[in-house]
Scaffold this motif. Structure first.
Motif, PDB file in Angstrom:
ATOM      1  N   THR A 339       0.849  -1.194   0.000  1.00 27.84           N
ATOM      2  CA  THR A 339       0.000   0.000   0.000  1.00 27.84           C
ATOM      3  C   THR A 339       0.887   1.248   0.000  1.00 27.84           C
ATOM      4  N   ASP A 340       0.279   2.420  -0.217  1.00 27.99           N
ATOM      5  CA  ASP A 340       1.047   3.671  -0.226  1.00 27.99           C
ATOM      6  C   ASP A 340       1.801   3.872   1.086  1.00 27.99           C
ATOM      7  N   LYS A 341       1.122   3.618   2.195  1.00 26.20           N
ATOM      8  CA  LYS A 341       1.749   3.804   3.516  1.00 26.20           C
ATOM      9  C   LYS A 341       2.899   2.808   3.708  1.00 26.20           C
ATOM     10  N   GLU A 342       2.692   1.577   3.256  1.00 26.70           N
ATOM     11  CA  GLU A 342       3.747   0.560   3.370  1.00 26.70           C
ATOM     12  C   GLU A 342       4.943   0.922   2.493  1.00 26.70           C
ATOM     13  N   ARG A 343       4.691   1.479   1.312  1.00 28.17           N
ATOM     14  CA  ARG A 343       5.788   1.901   0.436  1.00 28.17           C
ATOM     15  C   ARG A 343       6.595   3.020   1.083  1.00 28.17           C
ATOM     16  N   GLN A 344       5.895   3.977   1.681  1.00 27.30           N
ATOM     17  CA  GLN A 344       6.589   5.063   2.365  1.00 27.30           C
ATOM     18  C   GLN A 344       7.491   4.540   3.481  1.00 27.30           C
ATOM     19  N   LEU A 345       6.973   3.555   4.210  1.00 24.78           N
ATOM     20  CA  LEU A 345       7.764   2.974   5.294  1.00 24.78           C
ATOM     21  C   LEU A 345       8.989   2.250   4.754  1.00 24.78           C
ATOM     22  N   MET A 346       8.818   1.465   3.683  1.00 21.78           N
ATOM     23  CA  MET A 346       9.962   0.750   3.116  1.00 21.78           C
ATOM     24  C   MET A 346      11.037   1.705   2.617  1.00 21.78           C
ATOM     25  N   ILE A 347      10.615   2.791   1.969  1.00 22.15           N
ATOM     26  CA  ILE A 347      11.587   3.787   1.495  1.00 22.15           C
ATOM     27  C   ILE A 347      12.332   4.403   2.675  1.00 22.15           C
ATOM     28  N   LYS A 367       0.841   5.187  15.629  1.00 17.90           N
ATOM     29  CA  LYS A 367       0.650   3.994  16.452  1.00 17.90           C
ATOM     30  C   LYS A 367       0.526   2.718  15.620  1.00 17.90           C
ATOM     31  N   GLY A 368       0.183   2.842  14.351  1.00 19.43           N
ATOM     32  CA  GLY A 368      -0.002   1.648  13.525  1.00 19.43           C
ATOM     33  C   GLY A 368       1.257   1.124  12.880  1.00 19.43           C
ATOM     34  N   VAL A 369       2.425   1.625  13.289  1.00 19.45           N
ATOM     35  CA  VAL A 369       3.661   1.216  12.620  1.00 19.45           C
ATOM     36  C   VAL A 369       3.952  -0.262  12.812  1.00 19.45           C
ATOM     37  N   ALA A 370       3.636  -0.813  13.992  1.00 17.31           N
ATOM     38  CA  ALA A 370       3.880  -2.241  14.233  1.00 17.31           C
ATOM     39  C   ALA A 370       3.049  -3.094  13.284  1.00 17.31           C
ATOM     40  N   GLU A 371       1.807  -2.650  13.034  1.00 18.26           N
ATOM     41  CA  GLU A 371       0.944  -3.363  12.094  1.00 18.26           C
ATOM     42  C   GLU A 371       1.494  -3.268  10.670  1.00 18.26           C
ATOM     43  N   LEU A 372       2.067  -2.113  10.311  1.00 10.69           N
ATOM     44  CA  LEU A 372       2.692  -1.961   8.992  1.00 10.69           C
ATOM     45  C   LEU A 372       3.854  -2.940   8.832  1.00 10.69           C
ATOM     46  N   PHE A 373       4.678  -3.064   9.849  1.00 15.14           N
ATOM     47  CA  PHE A 373       5.788  -4.025   9.819  1.00 15.14           C
ATOM     48  C   PHE A 373       5.267  -5.444   9.636  1.00 15.14           C
ATOM     49  N   SER A 374       4.200  -5.769  10.370  1.00 18.11           N
ATOM     50  CA  SER A 374       3.635  -7.116  10.294  1.00 18.11           C
ATOM     51  C   SER A 374       3.098  -7.411   8.892  1.00 18.11           C
ATOM     52  N   ARG A 375       2.427  -6.427   8.294  1.00 23.44           N
ATOM     53  CA  ARG A 375       1.879  -6.629   6.953  1.00 23.44           C
ATOM     54  C   ARG A 375       2.994  -6.771   5.921  1.00 23.44           C
ATOM     55  N   PHE A 397      17.045  -4.764  -3.234  1.00 27.10           N
ATOM     56  CA  PHE A 397      15.732  -4.134  -3.143  1.00 27.10           C
ATOM     57  C   PHE A 397      15.835  -2.827  -2.366  1.00 27.10           C
ATOM     58  N   ALA A 398      16.667  -2.816  -1.323  1.00 33.58           N
ATOM     59  CA  ALA A 398      16.878  -1.590  -0.550  1.00 33.58           C
ATOM     60  C   ALA A 398      17.462  -0.498  -1.449  1.00 33.58           C
ATOM     61  N   GLU A 399      18.406  -0.857  -2.311  1.00 35.19           N
ATOM     62  CA  GLU A 399      18.987   0.115  -3.231  1.00 35.19           C
ATOM     63  C   GLU A 399      17.933   0.622  -4.220  1.00 35.19           C
ATOM     64  N   PHE A 400      17.097  -0.262  -4.692  1.00 35.25           N
ATOM     65  CA  PHE A 400      15.988   0.131  -5.576  1.00 35.25           C
ATOM     66  C   PHE A 400      15.074   1.151  -4.874  1.00 35.25           C
ATOM     67  N   LEU A 401      14.748   0.895  -3.604  1.00 37.27           N
ATOM     68  CA  LEU A 401      13.854   1.772  -2.877  1.00 37.27           C
ATOM     69  C   LEU A 401      14.449   3.154  -2.664  1.00 37.27           C
ATOM     70  N   ARG A 402      15.768   3.231  -2.520  1.00 38.98           N
ATOM     71  CA  ARG A 402      16.402   4.518  -2.288  1.00 38.98           C
ATOM     72  C   ARG A 402      16.283   5.458  -3.492  1.00 38.98           C
ATOM     73  N   HIS A 403      15.892   4.913  -4.637  1.00 40.76           N
ATOM     74  CA  HIS A 403      15.732   5.725  -5.833  1.00 40.76           C
ATOM     75  C   HIS A 403      14.258   6.018  -6.134  1.00 40.76           C
ATOM     76  N   GLN A 404      13.362   5.612  -5.196  1.00 38.73           N
ATOM     77  CA  GLN A 404      11.939   5.878  -5.378  1.00 38.73           C
ATOM     78  C   GLN A 404      11.572   7.192  -4.696  1.00 38.73           C
ATOM     79  N   GLN A 405      10.521   7.806  -5.186  1.00 40.79           N
ATOM     80  CA  GLN A 405      10.044   9.075  -4.616  1.00 40.79           C
ATOM     81  C   GLN A 405       9.301   8.819  -3.309  1.00 40.79           C
TER      82      GLN A 405
END
Length: 405
Positions: A339-347, A367-375, A397-405
């Motif tokens: 999801t958008d929120k999960e993508r933001q967290l991964m970046i 407060k929902g960050v733990a749930e984001l990690f779980s998902r 994949f981490a390097e790929f994410l560093r180039h995302q907006q």
């Protein structure tokens, strides 16, 4: 960037340029490499289980994250049971790849498994004709969702058996009389069963196959599943986990990557020489992940098409294109399932460049960050390394994410 023309006609150099690295399919047994410990253990225990009377077969769970070769190992174990061990034991194998529509509930699974047994059963060569003849006598009929199994010649009104009864009948009337000593039922992708359901498929599997052994039927269950599934099952019903001998698949070492490359080239009669330094760099960049090794080699051979020798110079010339292909064909797809929120967290995780992170490091996500990690863990985008510590599923994949907006 070089112009990649992968469809040139090299009629005079076909053995050199044949590319056996297909990342879109599990490795067929011709291309299978490594997993030596698991294979040796299976051989020893399969032979022992086939000869025990009364039966006491082992059950096996092939576990791993995506792309670790779980299905490839199932293919290999089936080949070993039917061919390599045929001078010592007589086997039948029923391979059933699961799909979400088969796993909605226990009845749906039972119905589809029983319907497909006739077409999916294979056997050791010298009993194969008899098995085929016998299996053809096993008639499956489904009436308003109720499943029944009987012998065609049996004119008596038959009962409507559950899965245990049907498999007992299959063993007593068809498999055992044909000379089968042990039958392996191989269920690929067990994780498609819902974990939390009123009618738990996991509990039903354990109960069914325990009862079959109690009735003298020598069935051995072989399943594949995500590693995370068994961790979750252990929290809900630990005896189910103990019902299986686990084969936990890990990434390849340099020697194993080299073997996997050499096996494919040799099987395809490809005479390209790959320097060890190239294999070492690919091992390091992919962290030995089997899928990513195959992907890298597929792209490298296409980039270096027509060359009989690939050294570091060729790899360096190709690597930026290989990274681009990873991003376009693979990482972008993984990114899109979040999801958008999960993508933001991964970046945000990727930009820290930390080896391990914790939900407490990202309080800005609320407060929902733990749930984001779980998902993200359930989607295999994050990997739990230890209690409260996570990492992105792969450094590339981490390097790929560093180039995302």
């Amino acid at each position: 960037m070089e112009n990649h023309n992968h469809h040139k006609n090299h009629t005079n150099n076909t053995t050199t340029t044949t590319n056996p690295f297909s990342h879109q399919h599990p490795a067929q047994t011709t291309y299978f490499a490594d997993r030596t410990k698991q294979i040796q253990y299976f051989k020893q225990t399969a032979k022992n289980s086939a000869k025990l009377n009364p039966p006491a077969p082992l059950n096996y769970a092939i576990l791993g994250t995506w792309g670790q070769g779980k299905t490839s190992l199932v293919y290999k174990l089936k080949e070993i049971a039917l061919n390599e061990l045929q001078t010592e034991i007589q086997c039948a194998c029923i391979y059933f790849p699961l799909m979400p529509q088969y796993c909605k509930n226990w009845d749906t699974f039972t119905e589809n498994l029983l319907k497909k047994i006739k077409t999916t059963t294979e056997a050791t060569q010298n009993i194969l004709p008899k098995i085929k003849k016998e299996i053809d006598q096993w008639e499956i009929s489904i009436n308003t969702g109720i499943i029944s199994a009987k012998r065609k010649s049996d004119e008596k009104q038959h009962q409507t058996p559950n899965l245990t009864d049907a498999l007992q009948q299959l063993w007593e009337q068809h498999l055992q009389p044909s000379g089968v000593q042990i039958a392996f039922i191989m269920l690929d992708d067990l994780h498609y069963f819902p974990l939390k359901a009123e009618d738990s498929a996991y509990l039903n599997l354990r109960t069914t196959f325990q009862e079959l052994v109690n009735r003298g039927c020598n069935y051995s269950l072989v399943v594949t599943a995500h590693s995370l599934l068994f961790s979750e099952i252990a929290e809900l019903a630990e005896p189910i986990v103990r019902f299986f001998t686990p084969f936990e698949l890990k990434s390849f070492t340099f020697a194993e990557v080299k073997e996997s490359i050499d096996v494919r080239l040799k099987a395809a009669k490809n005479t390209t020489v790959i320097d060890d330094e190239v294999i070492q760099v690919i091992t390091e960049k992919t962290v030995g992940h089997p899928y990513m090794v195959v992907f890298s080699m597929s792209e490298l051979l296409m980039h270096s098409e027509g060359k009989e020798h690939i050294g570091l110079e060729e790899l360096q010339a190709a690597w930026s294109d290989i990274e681009y292909s990873f991003g376009r064909m693979f990482f972008s797809q993984k990114f899109q399932i979040a999801t958008d929120k999960e993508r933001q967290l991964m970046i945000a995780i990727a930009k820290t460049k930390k080896e391990f992170v914790s939900p407490t490091d990202f309080k800005m996500f609320g407060k929902g960050v733990a749930e984001l990690f779980s998902r993200l863990e359930s989607k295999e985008l994050l990997v739990k390394q230890e209690r409260g510590k996570y990492s992105l599923f792969h450094p590339m994949f981490a390097e790929f994410l560093r180039h995302q907006q």
